[in-house]
Design a protein around this motif. Structure first.
Motif, PDB file in Angstrom:
ATOM      1  N   ASP A  29       0.818  -1.208   0.000  1.00  0.00           N
ATOM      2  CA  ASP A  29       0.000   0.000   0.000  1.00  0.00           C
ATOM      3  C   ASP A  29       0.857   1.266   0.000  1.00  0.00           C
ATOM      4  N   ASP A  82       0.497   6.869   3.515  1.00  0.00           N
ATOM      5  CA  ASP A  82       0.231   5.663   4.312  1.00  0.00           C
ATOM      6  C   ASP A  82       1.121   5.605   5.558  1.00  0.00           C
ATOM      7  N   HIS A 107      -4.850   6.625   5.730  1.00  0.00           N
ATOM      8  CA  HIS A 107      -6.151   6.046   6.103  1.00  0.00           C
ATOM      9  C   HIS A 107      -6.104   5.421   7.501  1.00  0.00           C
ATOM     10  N   HIS A 108      -5.055   5.710   8.286  1.00  0.00           N
ATOM     11  CA  HIS A 108      -4.993   5.201   9.662  1.00  0.00           C
ATOM     12  C   HIS A 108      -5.702   6.168  10.609  1.00  0.00           C
ATOM     13  N   ALA A 127      -4.646   3.255   1.448  1.00  0.00           N
ATOM     14  CA  ALA A 127      -4.258   4.564   0.921  1.00  0.00           C
ATOM     15  C   ALA A 127      -4.422   4.551  -0.598  1.00  0.00           C
ATOM     16  N   ASP A 157      -3.757  -4.470   1.212  1.00  0.00           N
ATOM     17  CA  ASP A 157      -4.284  -3.942   2.479  1.00  0.00           C
ATOM     18  C   ASP A 157      -5.630  -4.560   2.864  1.00  0.00           C
TER      19      ASP A 157
HETATM   20 MN   LIG Z   1      -2.209   1.121   4.202  1.00  0.00          MN
END
Ligand SMILES: [Mn+2]
Length: 318
Positions: A29, A82, A107-108, A127, A157
């Motif tokens: 990712d 990411d 995207h965390h 991501a 992912d």
């Molecule tokens: Mn990721």
């Protein structure tokens, strides 16, 4: 500052030279998202490079054809992709860039908001999904190679579209990428169907040492330096092992405990259903996603196991 996709697109289009930073111990990712952006923006005659602190495993080589990995220019824009925290950049990149990151695409949910501007979509499975929409927003063409970079991020992912983070949007984007020429069959073959002999040997030893706790609802699998030494496997291709403990019937929380070179243990948690892996890891100082999270503990393996089991019990009840 939290920004939206439009602001993110504008910053990238305005910059003349861009450095993309990936996290250390790179995965499909972070590398797929960063290289896809680099390919797309390079088409506009911008100077771009993609940097990762760790050695990039050979299976990712196809992403880097035509992409510079040496930063021999003064970047006008530094973008982390990411990367939830600057400590994840790796030692060199952290020292050099942690104070200078202009933009973060991530995207965390656990993102530490370290960059000047952050475009964050915690509901995005990867991501790469975000980057696909971003490239569309910038109205840039997606080549077959770029589509393959993104497909790698989207598929890895989500554990090949099996994890609970997979949404209808994930499948729609994957379908678009296949139409655009992503080599889905060979990517899935490489990342999900192929293991080295060394990896197969490590997997066998690790499964042998797996133990169950909390009435079989938690499984913990150690990965010691000795196992790495004996099998000949290296750190770079062990991400998939993290999924194995959770595959056992009745297990709600699967954990791999990887011994680090400094003696610490890195726990990777994978959960089922409503069990929140990131909440468990956050209480121990780590973070991640609901279904997949991690934390590094600087204690013995036995202490590590007892602290994890204690926190996991709080999460799933007695
Ligand atoms: Mn990721």
């Amino acid at each position: 500052m939290i920004i939206e996709i439009e602001n993110c697109a504008d910053s990238l289009l305005e910059a003349q030279s861009i450095l993309f930073l990936c996290h250390a111990h790179p995965d499909g990712d972070t590398l797929g998202s960063a290289t896809a952006l680099a390919h797309a923006l390079k088409g506009l005659d911008k100077t771009v490079a993609v940097m990762c602190d760790d050695k990039i495993p050979q299976r990712f080589d196809f992403m880097f054809v035509g992409i510079k990995q040496v930063v021999d220019f003064e970047p006008g824009l530094i973008v982390a992709v990411d990367v939830a925290d600057t400590s994840l950049l790796g030692r060199n990149a952290q020292l050099k860039y942690s104070e200078k990151i202009d933009l973060c695409i991530d995207h965390h949910a656990s993102n530490k908001l370290y960059a000047s501007a952050v475009w964050l979509e915690p509901d995005s499975a990867s991501a790469a999904e975000m980057v696909y929409n971003l490239i569309k927003k910038m109205e840039l063409p997606i080549s077959k190679q770029t589509a393959s970079c993104l497909f790698t991020g989207v598929s890895t992912d989500t554990g090949c579209f099996r994890f609970s983070n997979t949404t209808p949007r994930t499948h729609r984007i994957a379908a678009d990428l296949i139409e655009l020429g992503a080599d889905s069959e060979s990517i899935i073959q490489t990342f999900f169907e192929t293991k080295s002999r060394a990896y197969a040997s490590l997997e066998r030893m690790a499964l042998d040492e797996m133990q169950f706790y909390l009435g079989g609802r938690c499984a913990i699998m150690p990965l010691t330096r000795a196992m790495f030494g004996k099998s000949g496997a290296d750190d770079s291709d062990t991400d998939r092992l993290a999924n194995l403990p959770r595959q056992v019937e009745g297990v709600l929380v699967g954990v791999t405990l990887k011994e680090q070179s400094d003696g610490a243990f890195k726990a990777s948690l994978r959960t089922h259903g409503d069990v929140d892996a990131s909440a468990i890891c956050a209480r121990l100082g780590g973070g991640g996603h609901k279904g997949a999270a991690g934390v590094t503990l600087n204690v013995s393996m036995a202490q590590c196991i007892s602290r994890l089991v204690e926190e996991i019990e709080k999460e799933i009840g007695e």
